[in-house]
Structure formats: C-alpha cells, structure tokens
Scaffold this motif. Structure first.
Motif, PDB file in Angstrom:
ATOM      1  N   LEU A  64       0.856  -1.174   0.000  1.00  0.00           N
ATOM      2  CA  LEU A  64       0.000   0.000   0.000  1.00  0.00           C
ATOM      3  C   LEU A  64       0.897   1.229   0.000  1.00  0.00           C
ATOM      4  O   LEU A  64       1.777   1.357   0.856  1.00  0.00           O
ATOM      5  CB  LEU A  64      -0.907   0.013   1.233  1.00  0.00           C
ATOM      6  N   ARG A  65       0.688   2.101  -0.963  1.00  0.00           N
ATOM      7  CA  ARG A  65       1.399   3.377  -0.992  1.00  0.00           C
ATOM      8  C   ARG A  65       0.369   4.490  -0.930  1.00  0.00           C
ATOM      9  O   ARG A  65      -0.548   4.558  -1.758  1.00  0.00           O
ATOM     10  CB  ARG A  65       2.258   3.529  -2.244  1.00  0.00           C
ATOM     11  N   VAL A  66       0.509   5.360   0.067  1.00  0.00           N
ATOM     12  CA  VAL A  66      -0.401   6.491   0.248  1.00  0.00           C
ATOM     13  C   VAL A  66       0.455   7.750   0.222  1.00  0.00           C
ATOM     14  O   VAL A  66       1.356   7.914   1.047  1.00  0.00           O
ATOM     15  CB  VAL A  66      -1.169   6.375   1.584  1.00  0.00           C
ATOM     16  N   TYR A  67       0.181   8.658  -0.726  1.00  0.00           N
ATOM     17  CA  TYR A  67       1.059   9.800  -0.902  1.00  0.00           C
ATOM     18  C   TYR A  67       0.317  10.959  -1.548  1.00  0.00           C
ATOM     19  O   TYR A  67      -0.779  10.806  -2.093  1.00  0.00           O
ATOM     20  CB  TYR A  67       2.284   9.418  -1.738  1.00  0.00           C
ATOM     21  N   SER A  68       0.928  12.134  -1.484  1.00  0.00           N
ATOM     22  CA  SER A  68       0.401  13.341  -2.125  1.00  0.00           C
ATOM     23  C   SER A  68       1.471  13.865  -3.070  1.00  0.00           C
ATOM     24  O   SER A  68       2.534  14.295  -2.625  1.00  0.00           O
ATOM     25  CB  SER A  68       0.041  14.388  -1.074  1.00  0.00           C
ATOM     26  N   PRO A  69       1.221  13.826  -4.375  1.00  0.00           N
ATOM     27  CA  PRO A  69       2.267  14.077  -5.366  1.00  0.00           C
ATOM     28  C   PRO A  69       2.352  15.520  -5.831  1.00  0.00           C
ATOM     29  O   PRO A  69       1.495  16.354  -5.522  1.00  0.00           O
ATOM     30  CB  PRO A  69       1.819  13.191  -6.525  1.00  0.00           C
ATOM     31  N   ALA A  70       3.383  15.806  -6.596  1.00  0.00           N
ATOM     32  CA  ALA A  70       3.466  17.054  -7.348  1.00  0.00           C
ATOM     33  C   ALA A  70       2.348  17.065  -8.387  1.00  0.00           C
ATOM     34  O   ALA A  70       1.793  16.018  -8.720  1.00  0.00           O
ATOM     35  CB  ALA A  70       4.827  17.166  -8.023  1.00  0.00           C
ATOM     36  N   PRO A  71       1.968  18.245  -8.904  1.00  0.00           N
ATOM     37  CA  PRO A  71       0.869  18.306  -9.885  1.00  0.00           C
ATOM     38  C   PRO A  71       1.091  17.358 -11.063  1.00  0.00           C
ATOM     39  O   PRO A  71       2.073  17.474 -11.795  1.00  0.00           O
ATOM     40  CB  PRO A  71       0.882  19.774 -10.318  1.00  0.00           C
ATOM     41  N   THR A  72       0.172  16.427 -11.227  1.00  0.00           N
ATOM     42  CA  THR A  72       0.308  15.343 -12.200  1.00  0.00           C
ATOM     43  C   THR A  72      -0.971  15.216 -13.015  1.00  0.00           C
ATOM     44  O   THR A  72      -2.068  15.234 -12.451  1.00  0.00           O
ATOM     45  CB  THR A  72       0.570  14.003 -11.480  1.00  0.00           C
ATOM     46  N   ALA A  73      -0.819  15.077 -14.312  1.00  0.00           N
ATOM     47  CA  ALA A  73      -1.946  14.781 -15.194  1.00  0.00           C
ATOM     48  C   ALA A  73      -1.744  13.364 -15.707  1.00  0.00           C
ATOM     49  O   ALA A  73      -0.885  13.117 -16.555  1.00  0.00           O
ATOM     50  CB  ALA A  73      -2.011  15.777 -16.352  1.00  0.00           C
ATOM     51  N   ALA A  74      -2.514  12.426 -15.173  1.00  0.00           N
ATOM     52  CA  ALA A  74      -2.327  11.007 -15.461  1.00  0.00           C
ATOM     53  C   ALA A  74      -3.288  10.576 -16.557  1.00  0.00           C
ATOM     54  O   ALA A  74      -4.475  10.329 -16.320  1.00  0.00           O
ATOM     55  CB  ALA A  74      -2.539  10.174 -14.209  1.00  0.00           C
ATOM     56  N   PHE A  75      -2.770  10.471 -17.772  1.00  0.00           N
ATOM     57  CA  PHE A  75      -3.554  10.003 -18.904  1.00  0.00           C
ATOM     58  C   PHE A  75      -3.575   8.471 -18.902  1.00  0.00           C
ATOM     59  O   PHE A  75      -2.620   7.832 -18.452  1.00  0.00           O
ATOM     60  CB  PHE A  75      -2.941  10.479 -20.222  1.00  0.00           C
ATOM     61  N   SER A  76      -4.644   7.898 -19.425  1.00  0.00           N
ATOM     62  CA  SER A  76      -4.700   6.452 -19.609  1.00  0.00           C
ATOM     63  C   SER A  76      -4.178   6.103 -20.998  1.00  0.00           C
ATOM     64  O   SER A  76      -4.044   6.975 -21.860  1.00  0.00           O
ATOM     65  CB  SER A  76      -6.139   5.941 -19.453  1.00  0.00           C
ATOM     66  N   ARG A  77      -3.937   4.824 -21.215  1.00  0.00           N
ATOM     67  CA  ARG A  77      -3.492   4.403 -22.541  1.00  0.00           C
ATOM     68  C   ARG A  77      -4.589   4.636 -23.580  1.00  0.00           C
ATOM     69  O   ARG A  77      -4.303   4.926 -24.739  1.00  0.00           O
ATOM     70  CB  ARG A  77      -3.072   2.929 -22.511  1.00  0.00           C
ATOM     71  N   ARG A  78      -5.839   4.531 -23.157  1.00  0.00           N
ATOM     72  CA  ARG A  78      -6.941   4.844 -24.071  1.00  0.00           C
ATOM     73  C   ARG A  78      -6.879   6.298 -24.514  1.00  0.00           C
ATOM     74  O   ARG A  78      -7.115   6.611 -25.680  1.00  0.00           O
ATOM     75  CB  ARG A  78      -8.288   4.561 -23.390  1.00  0.00           C
ATOM     76  N   ASP A  79      -6.544   7.190 -23.598  1.00  0.00           N
ATOM     77  CA  ASP A  79      -6.428   8.613 -23.945  1.00  0.00           C
ATOM     78  C   ASP A  79      -5.379   8.829 -25.023  1.00  0.00           C
ATOM     79  O   ASP A  79      -5.541   9.674 -25.911  1.00  0.00           O
ATOM     80  CB  ASP A  79      -6.038   9.446 -22.718  1.00  0.00           C
ATOM     81  N   THR A  80      -4.275   8.088 -24.926  1.00  0.00           N
ATOM     82  CA  THR A  80      -3.171   8.312 -25.868  1.00  0.00           C
ATOM     83  C   THR A  80      -3.538   7.931 -27.295  1.00  0.00           C
ATOM     84  O   THR A  80      -2.842   8.323 -28.231  1.00  0.00           O
ATOM     85  CB  THR A  80      -1.911   7.526 -25.457  1.00  0.00           C
ATOM     86  N   LEU A  81      -4.627   7.186 -27.475  1.00  0.00           N
ATOM     87  CA  LEU A  81      -5.074   6.798 -28.811  1.00  0.00           C
ATOM     88  C   LEU A  81      -5.983   7.855 -29.444  1.00  0.00           C
ATOM     89  O   LEU A  81      -6.302   7.758 -30.628  1.00  0.00           O
ATOM     90  CB  LEU A  81      -5.817   5.457 -28.750  1.00  0.00           C
ATOM     91  N   ARG A  82      -6.374   8.863 -28.680  1.00  0.00           N
ATOM     92  CA  ARG A  82      -7.236   9.912 -29.208  1.00  0.00           C
ATOM     93  C   ARG A  82      -6.413  10.879 -30.063  1.00  0.00           C
ATOM     94  O   ARG A  82      -5.260  11.198 -29.738  1.00  0.00           O
ATOM     95  CB  ARG A  82      -7.887  10.698 -28.069  1.00  0.00           C
ATOM     96  N   PRO A  83      -6.982  11.372 -31.162  1.00  0.00           N
ATOM     97  CA  PRO A  83      -6.235  12.315 -32.010  1.00  0.00           C
ATOM     98  C   PRO A  83      -5.755  13.553 -31.258  1.00  0.00           C
ATOM     99  O   PRO A  83      -4.714  14.117 -31.596  1.00  0.00           O
ATOM    100  CB  PRO A  83      -7.250  12.685 -33.101  1.00  0.00           C
ATOM    101  N   GLY A  84      -6.513  13.962 -30.236  1.00  0.00           N
ATOM    102  CA  GLY A  84      -6.148  15.177 -29.514  1.00  0.00           C
ATOM    103  C   GLY A  84      -5.163  14.989 -28.384  1.00  0.00           C
ATOM    104  O   GLY A  84      -4.845  15.952 -27.671  1.00  0.00           O
ATOM    105  N   TYR A  85      -4.637  13.751 -28.210  1.00  0.00           N
ATOM    106  CA  TYR A  85      -3.761  13.508 -27.064  1.00  0.00           C
ATOM    107  C   TYR A  85      -2.515  14.391 -27.048  1.00  0.00           C
ATOM    108  O   TYR A  85      -2.199  14.981 -26.002  1.00  0.00           O
ATOM    109  CB  TYR A  85      -3.363  12.032 -26.988  1.00  0.00           C
TER     110      TYR A  85
END
Length: 235
Positions: free
Chosen positions: A49-70
C-alpha cells in the motif's frame, strides 16, 4: 490486512516514477522496484500500500493516448504546470496534486482475474466510509459530467466527484489506485477543462470537487491518517 506500507514521501523520479511504481511492484516485487533507502522495509511481500500526495500530475490512460487530440492535451496541461504521464490503469485522464491523497494498492497473486467488479465495490465502500467518518455526505456513484466517469466514483451529496478509482490486472496480480481530492478543487479544473476539450470528452467543471468543499479546514494529513486506519495500518 497484511501489507508493506511504502513511504509517503515523493520518489526521486517525480510523477514519472510514481505512476509506474505499482506496475513495477506487480512485476518485480519490493526489492527490484525500490531503492534500499526508501524506508519501506524488506522481504518478499505479497501486498503493498502506498499512500502519498504528489506534485501536480496529469495522469492520462493508454486509451487517452489513442485519441487524435492527445498530443495537444498533454501540451495543454504542461503549459499549465502539470506533468503529463501515462498510467497503466484504465479509465481516462485524472489530475492530482499536493492537495490529493493517492492510494495505490498492489496485490501479487496468479488469481488476479477473479473479482474485478467486486474490488471496485469494496474499495468504493471503504473510501466512502472514510469520508463519512470524517463528516462528509459521501455517496458511491457517478455524477453526470464528471471527469474519468465511473459507477464506483465517490461524490459529495450527489453533486461533486471527490474520489475516483482505476485498476489494472496482469498475470502477476492487481493494482488498484484511488485518488481522494482533499483540497484545491479550483486548481484541478483548469487542466481538466483544457485536456478534455482536446481529447473530445464531455466535462462539467462544476462536478470537480474536493473534500474541503464540505469540510472546511480538512487536511491531507487527516485524510491520510483516516485512510491508513481504514486499511488497518499506521503511517
């Protein structure tokens, strides 16, 4: 629950390393995934279990990367000061920052393909219970127009999403990740609005919430402590 609680401080590689840690733990275990000086402990653990508060992150999914606008979406969040990364879990773009509590739960087992929906139900109920225990009107269910929509999101009073979850199942086990938005909902709306427009996804910015909307003065530290208690762990 028997688990190794991984240190909550940021990893040296920043968001890029944070987003791949769960996958490495699934594949390689504790010793191969983390340096010896993280304070996480040793041994061949099965559950993490990892519980943390990160630096500002935009986490795209692999499905997102297939979109023309990625490419344009990734550049849009970068211009706003958020680091774009590609996470191994499903869903669609989620953003988080120092005002968020990220919970990555890894379980190494060859039987991981069983019960993925049950995990969504179980952890949604657990996280809703944590927020209810803190005094919020937390409900399980999607809010129309929310980011990374899901049946097992957690919302405040049926109006604003405050917890989202995604999972990945492999031959090595499962990784279940949840993001609890504690403070700073206004900061989340900018990158979400810009990226979702480029990706062609619907988004109602008013549905982007944080726990402090209902509980003024709530802190990341208080939520982290409540999450660890719900898992039967202490930080």
């Amino acid at each position: 629950m028997t688990a190794v609680l991984l240190a909550g401080h940021p990893l040296p590689g920043g968001p890029a390393q944070e987003v791949t840690l769960g996958q490495r733990l699934l594949r390689e275990g504790l010793r191969a995934a983390l340096p010896d000086d993280t304070g996480a402990g040793a041994g061949e653990a099965q559950e993490f279990l990892r519980v943390y508060s990160p630096a500002p992150t935009a986490a795209f999914s692999r499905r997102d990367t297939l979109r023309p606008g990625y490419p344009a979406a990734a550049e849009a969040v970068r211009r706003l000061g958020w680091t774009p990364v590609v996470r191994p879990q499903g869903g669609s773009l989620a953003v988080y920052h120092r005002g968020s509590v990220v919970v990555d739960h890894v379980y190494r087992t060859p039987d991981a393909s069983r019960g993925p929906l049950e995990r969504f139900r179980r952890f949604a109920a657990l996280h809703a219970g944590v927020l209810t225990g803190l005094g919020a009107d937390a409900r399980v269910g999607a809010v129309p127009g929310e980011y990374c929509p899901g049946e097992y999101s957690v919302n405040l009073g049926g109006t604003r999403k405050v917890v989202g979850s995604a999972q990945r199942v492999t031959r090595d086990g499962w990784l279940f990740s949840s993001i609890i938005q504690v403070t700073g909902a206004a900061a989340l709306r900018g990158p979400l609005r810009a990226a979702y427009a480029e990706l062609g996804y619907d988004l109602d910015p008013a549905t982007v919430g944080a726990l402090e909307d209902a509980l003024p003065g709530i802190t990341v530290e208080a939520v982290t402590s409540a999450v660890l208690a719900a898992y039967g762990l202490r930080g």
